[in-house]
Structures are given as structure tokens and as C-alpha cells.
Design an enzyme around this catalytic site. Sequence first.
Site: not given
Ligand code: BES
Ligand code: ZN
Length: 513
Positions: A289, A363
Site C-alpha cells: 500500500k 477474502r
Molecule cells: N483492509 C483493506 C480494505 C480497507 C481499506 C479497509 C481502507 C479500511 C480502509 C483490504 O484488505 C484491501 O486492501 N482491499 C483492497 C482490495 C483491492 C486490492 C481489490 C482495496 O480496497 O483497495
Molecule cells: Zn488489503
Amino acid sequence: MISVQLTQKKFWENDVECYIFLMTENLESASDLATLDKVENDFYPHVKEILKKHKFNGKHGQNFVLTAMHDSSEGSKKLIQFMFIGLGKLNNSWHRELELLRRAFAGAIERMKGLVIQNAVVALPDVKMFNVHAAELVKQLTIVAFMADYEFIKFKSDKKDKEWVGTLLIETDPKDHSMFIQALQQGTIIGQAVNQARNWADLPANILTPSELAKEAKQIADEFNLQCMVFGEQKAKELGMGGFLCVDAGSDQPGKFVVLEYNTSVENAPTIALVGKGVCFDTGGVSLKPSDSMHGMKFDMTGAAAVIATMKVFAQLKPNVNVVGVMPLVENMPSGKAARQDDIVTFMNGKTAEIRSTDAEGRLILADALHYAEKNYNPEVMIDIATLTGACAYSLGHFYSAIMTRDQALCDTLSAVGKLTGDKVWQLPLEDDYKDAIRSDVADISNTGSKAYLAGTVTATCFLENFVEKTRWAHLDVAGTADGVPGVNYMGKGASGVGVRLFVEFVMNYKKS
Ligand code: BES
Ligand code: ZN
Ligand code: ZN
């Protein structure tokens, strides 16, 4: 620390430092008028004019405190305070009114704390305005008193100055004492559980590792007589949990798969499964990230925290159904052992997925957890809770969790429970058209929805759906509601404790289908 108690004495007979009044807008209801007359005649001459002068007119969010020196009948003098809280107009829907009441009440607790008031009494507002039973009001207000009191100050050196012990007495009708006592006890247990979940979520990942959170779950099980099972990599390998293992692989902190069981003494009772995402920190893995988006990823175990805290409530309130809580706990880190993009993993149910982003890790662990819960417990209903997609926070913001299910009755029940408890859910669609978004050329499915389809919150649910065979199931995405809820005084700054109030109310009122 707050303690909420009931008083069967008449309001004014309570020997307290502070009397709290919940006033409607324009101060014109019969009880407002009676209150003001009493204060004016017995304690505080001209109080009506004083309130007017200070523009206190009962608007929602207003909060005004007056102090008087009172001569008691025995001749001694005593300082007493009068706290006027504005409830506002009361012309909204009943659930909105209830929410505004919670906030008004939380405002009173904040003020008590700020003024270091050690004891106060408050009367229940007229229940007719809220479409709920008076005992339900006691329960809701007790919960919110605890929530309003919560602060994450463990690591503040000056926290001693902030330690406060206050008792709030709620005046209730002595006729129904046992019913109110029960409501108070339930509210206390639930409120404390919400705060427990918040505390785990607020703890950073260098302190609350998967092992630590698993230890907390085990301790609760030992103390409250729940069944608890914790296993790690080795057993996960035997079970073929490729999803759980591939997220766990990158971290030096060993992942823990935690199962908590509450078993009712009622025979042939159905089982409800609650599954919570427990990523103690989500760096994104090798799909790292950007650092701004990584901030706050300690909250990525909110789902697991909610389920563990909820299980503790069931151990105490003993619903007539069995409940199993399943929490895959991991840390999503990049390293030489971490999963890569393009990797293909095989889950416990035999399905395969291509990893398009290691940041879509939630997931992957939930896939194995959902299958595990369904296969081992044959639940009648299964609900999972996860901070799953950033897209969810964008679409619904902080005030509603997303719910996705093919079972409309289940959705409607959870929506109604959300309205009552304030732990609200809003439905997003779950339909076959979205399924194509997770097609993969090389495996059964891809862990990332194709960009062309957008709707990342829904396509994530399509992924999870592959791991639920036959059970009534709903998925809750709490990415927006888990922390940083603005403008709601009892939510504070960090974790919100989302899910606990919803799950408790849902399970306690569950009717076998
Ligand atoms: N934990 C994150 C989702 C999240 C983002 C929670 C911001 C709270 C605040 C999750 O694991 C994630 O990173 N999801 C990705 C999925 C994508 C790569 C398909 C996302 O939402 O960008
Ligand atoms: Zn994630
Ligand atoms: Zn995550």
C-alpha cells in the site's frame, strides 16, 4: 470510568451532585415546564430567564450547566449542579430520534466527565417519542454511557489525570424494577463488550499480534466457559487452508486460526456462525500500500475483535441458540516468504484462486474461515464481518456498514436490528452479473475484481460467495464504519466497536426459521 445504576427513589429525592434534564426544543413540553418550575421555585430563582439569556432552548446538542448552593432541610449547605441537555425537535423517524437521544445522553456523560461530577441522576424521557419499550431505552442508554466514556489512553503518560469514576443513576418506575434491572445488566455487558472490541482494534500491531489476540480469546473462553480452539500453520496445512496460509506466509508473526463456541443448554437449538476478518496489520503485502493508505491498517482486525467481544456477551447473556465465532488472525506483510501476484492458491474447499493483488487478502483468509464454519458447524445462519474494501468506505462513508446477501429476509432483519441499535447497515446488490468481474484465465476465480466492473465491495462479496455452499449468509463490509466515525460523540476518535451491538441484538432475538 462510568457506572450506571437504577434508582427507585423519586427524582429529587436522590442525594447527588448533579441533576440532569433532557429537554425538548423550545422547552414547551409538559415535563420541561414542570422541571423548570421546580428548579425555579426550589433551587434557582430566575432559571428560565437565565437559560433564555444563554440561548439554551433545548436544541439538539445544546448542553448547559448551572451550579447553586442549596440549603438542605437539615440546615447544611450543599453545592448542586443542574445540567440541561437539548434533545431537539423530536419530529424525525423513531430510530433517528433514538439515535439523537443516544447522542444527547452521551453529551451528558462527556460533560459529567469534564466537570468531574461523581454522581448524577437523570430521568428517562417519555418513551412514547421513541417507539420502544422503556426497558429498551434503559438498555440503549446504558450501552451508550459506556461508549461515551471510552478513551484509548493506555499509552498516555498523563492518563492518571483522566481517570474518573462517576455514577449515573437512571430514575425508573419501581413497579417494573426487575425488568429494568435486567435491561441495565444487559446494557452494561454489551457496552463493556463494545469497548473491549474498540480497545483491541485501537491497539497497534506491535502490541496486538495474532498470538496476543488469540490469547485474549482463550482467556475469555477460560473465564466465561466457552469452548476455544486455536491452531496455526501446521493444522492449517493439514486442513488445506491455502488462503489463510498464503496471507500468513509473509509475516514473522505466526497466524492463528481461532474458534470460539458458545453452546446453549437448549436441546436441538440451531447454530449461528459469526466469522470475523482478523488482519492485525495490512501493509498490502508485496502489492504494498502507499504509505498514506497504510495508516490505520491496525484496524483491519475489527471484524475479529467484534466477534470475540460478542462471544463474551453470549457467554454472559446465554441466548437460546448455539453460536460459533471463527476468526482467522494474520498479519499481511511483504517478505521473501510472502505470497506474490500471479500465485495460485487452493482453498480448504478445493477451489483455486489467482492472486492478482496480495492486498485483497481479507477474502483469502475469509474464504477458508467461511468454509470451515459451514463444514464443521452446519449453521442455520452465517454472517461475516470484515474491513474488506476501501470502496465500501467511499460508497457508504462512516455511518452505514454495507450488507450483501441473497437472503432478503436476513437482510431485512439485520437492517431492523441496525435501526434499533444504531449499528446500521445498508444493502448493496449481490447479483450474478457481478460474478464475471472475478473471472480468471488460470484458476477458478481471481482475488481482485476486474476494473471494468467497478463495484469493488460487491465483487469482493462474489468472491466470498464461492465458499458458502448452502447456508443463509450475509456479508458485512465495515471498512467505513470501523474507525474514525466523525460527528458522533459516543464514537470518539478511534475504533467504533462496529458489529457488536448488531450481532448481540440479532442473536438474542433470533427465531428458528
Ligand atoms: N483492509 C483493506 C480494505 C480497507 C481499506 C479497509 C481502507 C479500511 C480502509 C483490504 O484488505 C484491501 O486492501 N482491499 C483492497 C482490495 C483491492 C486490492 C481489490 C482495496 O480496497 O483497495
Ligand atoms: Zn488489503
Ligand atoms: Zn485488509
